[in-house]
Design a protein around this motif. Structure first.
Motif, mmCIF file in Angstrom:
data_model
loop_
_atom_site.group_PDB
_atom_site.id
_atom_site.type_symbol
_atom_site.label_atom_id
_atom_site.label_comp_id
_atom_site.label_asym_id
_atom_site.label_seq_id
_atom_site.Cartn_x
_atom_site.Cartn_y
_atom_site.Cartn_z
ATOM 1 N N MET A 1 -12.960 7.206 -7.461
ATOM 2 C CA MET A 1 -12.261 5.931 -7.549
ATOM 3 C C MET A 1 -10.753 6.181 -7.561
ATOM 4 O O MET A 1 -10.268 7.057 -8.266
ATOM 5 C CB MET A 1 -12.664 5.191 -8.820
ATOM 6 C CG MET A 1 -14.136 4.816 -8.896
ATOM 7 S SD MET A 1 -14.645 3.609 -7.673
ATOM 8 C CE MET A 1 -13.975 2.138 -8.381
ATOM 9 N N PHE A 2 -10.049 5.382 -6.791
ATOM 10 C CA PHE A 2 -8.600 5.497 -6.725
ATOM 11 C C PHE A 2 -7.947 4.602 -7.781
ATOM 12 O O PHE A 2 -8.486 3.561 -8.142
ATOM 13 C CB PHE A 2 -8.090 5.087 -5.339
ATOM 14 C CG PHE A 2 -8.540 6.018 -4.246
ATOM 15 C CD1 PHE A 2 -7.898 7.228 -4.048
ATOM 16 C CD2 PHE A 2 -9.608 5.693 -3.428
ATOM 17 C CE1 PHE A 2 -8.316 8.099 -3.047
ATOM 18 C CE2 PHE A 2 -10.029 6.540 -2.424
ATOM 19 C CZ PHE A 2 -9.384 7.757 -2.233
ATOM 20 N N SER A 6 -2.816 7.221 -7.868
ATOM 21 C CA SER A 6 -3.384 8.210 -6.956
ATOM 22 C C SER A 6 -2.418 8.498 -5.804
ATOM 23 O O SER A 6 -1.765 7.589 -5.281
ATOM 24 C CB SER A 6 -4.708 7.701 -6.369
ATOM 25 O OG SER A 6 -5.665 7.509 -7.377
ATOM 26 N N ALA A 7 -2.338 9.759 -5.425
ATOM 27 C CA ALA A 7 -1.418 10.166 -4.359
ATOM 28 C C ALA A 7 -1.709 9.418 -3.052
ATOM 29 O O ALA A 7 -0.785 8.979 -2.364
ATOM 30 C CB ALA A 7 -1.504 11.667 -4.143
ATOM 31 N N LEU A 8 -2.968 9.265 -2.715
ATOM 32 C CA LEU A 8 -3.320 8.605 -1.459
ATOM 33 C C LEU A 8 -2.904 7.131 -1.469
ATOM 34 O O LEU A 8 -2.461 6.603 -0.442
ATOM 35 C CB LEU A 8 -4.818 8.751 -1.175
ATOM 36 C CG LEU A 8 -5.272 8.459 0.247
ATOM 37 C CD1 LEU A 8 -4.498 9.293 1.259
ATOM 38 C CD2 LEU A 8 -6.762 8.707 0.385
ATOM 39 N N VAL A 9 -3.021 6.493 -2.602
ATOM 40 C CA VAL A 9 -2.576 5.092 -2.727
ATOM 41 C C VAL A 9 -1.073 5.030 -2.511
ATOM 42 O O VAL A 9 -0.577 4.183 -1.746
ATOM 43 C CB VAL A 9 -2.959 4.510 -4.107
ATOM 44 C CG1 VAL A 9 -2.298 3.153 -4.322
ATOM 45 C CG2 VAL A 9 -4.476 4.398 -4.231
ATOM 46 N N SER A 30 -13.860 3.976 -0.301
ATOM 47 C CA SER A 30 -14.095 3.670 -1.709
ATOM 48 C C SER A 30 -13.326 2.397 -2.057
ATOM 49 O O SER A 30 -13.513 1.379 -1.410
ATOM 50 C CB SER A 30 -13.701 4.865 -2.581
ATOM 51 O OG SER A 30 -13.995 4.632 -3.933
ATOM 52 N N ASN A 31 -12.445 2.449 -3.044
ATOM 53 C CA ASN A 31 -11.674 1.262 -3.433
ATOM 54 C C ASN A 31 -10.205 1.382 -3.001
ATOM 55 O O ASN A 31 -9.345 0.677 -3.516
ATOM 56 C CB ASN A 31 -11.752 1.057 -4.947
ATOM 57 C CG ASN A 31 -11.085 2.166 -5.726
ATOM 58 O OD1 ASN A 31 -11.047 3.303 -5.280
ATOM 59 N ND2 ASN A 31 -10.564 1.855 -6.897
ATOM 60 N N VAL A 36 -4.545 -0.423 -2.910
ATOM 61 C CA VAL A 36 -3.315 -0.530 -2.126
ATOM 62 C C VAL A 36 -2.877 -1.995 -2.067
ATOM 63 O O VAL A 36 -1.696 -2.298 -2.254
ATOM 64 C CB VAL A 36 -3.505 0.050 -0.703
ATOM 65 C CG1 VAL A 36 -2.343 -0.319 0.208
ATOM 66 C CG2 VAL A 36 -3.666 1.560 -0.763
ATOM 67 N N GLY A 37 -3.822 -2.895 -1.868
ATOM 68 C CA GLY A 37 -3.499 -4.327 -1.850
ATOM 69 C C GLY A 37 -2.937 -4.810 -3.171
ATOM 70 O O GLY A 37 -1.998 -5.612 -3.202
ATOM 71 N N GLU A 38 -3.479 -4.322 -4.268
ATOM 72 C CA GLU A 38 -2.983 -4.708 -5.598
ATOM 73 C C GLU A 38 -1.554 -4.233 -5.806
ATOM 74 O O GLU A 38 -0.714 -4.972 -6.315
ATOM 75 C CB GLU A 38 -3.891 -4.123 -6.689
ATOM 76 C CG GLU A 38 -5.255 -4.766 -6.754
ATOM 77 C CD GLU A 38 -6.208 -4.040 -7.702
ATOM 78 O OE1 GLU A 38 -5.785 -3.038 -8.340
ATOM 79 O OE2 GLU A 38 -7.365 -4.458 -7.793
ATOM 80 N N VAL A 39 -1.265 -2.993 -5.408
ATOM 81 C CA VAL A 39 0.088 -2.453 -5.568
ATOM 82 C C VAL A 39 1.070 -3.239 -4.697
ATOM 83 O O VAL A 39 2.156 -3.614 -5.147
ATOM 84 C CB VAL A 39 0.131 -0.945 -5.216
ATOM 85 C CG1 VAL A 39 1.561 -0.431 -5.193
ATOM 86 C CG2 VAL A 39 -0.712 -0.143 -6.196
ATOM 87 N N LEU A 40 0.686 -3.518 -3.464
ATOM 88 C CA LEU A 40 1.559 -4.276 -2.569
ATOM 89 C C LEU A 40 1.825 -5.673 -3.117
ATOM 90 O O LEU A 40 2.958 -6.161 -3.071
ATOM 91 C CB LEU A 40 0.940 -4.355 -1.170
ATOM 92 C CG LEU A 40 0.891 -3.050 -0.382
ATOM 93 C CD1 LEU A 40 0.073 -3.226 0.886
ATOM 94 C CD2 LEU A 40 2.288 -2.544 -0.058
#
Length: 50
Positions: A1-2, A6-9, A30-31, A36-40
């Motif tokens: 789970m990211f 997380s580096a990829l996020v 996965s998630n 990514v959408g939440e961070v954006l």
């Protein structure tokens, strides 16, 4: 789970903000796309509905 840390996020967020990729191009791994959408969204980037 990211997570938001997380580096990829972080990589995907920076690539989207730089215009290299769009949110829609973020893979459904996965998630990853959800986080990514939440961070954006937190920084005010308009994320289109999935």
């Amino acid at each position: 789970m990211f997570t938001k840390d997380s580096a990829l996020v972080k990589i995907w967020v920076s690539l989207i903000l730089a215009g290299v990729y769009t949110y829609e191009q973020c893979p459904d791994l996965s998630n990853l796309k959800t986080v990514v959408g939440e961070v954006l969204a937190e920084i005010g980037y308009q994320v289109s509905a999935q």
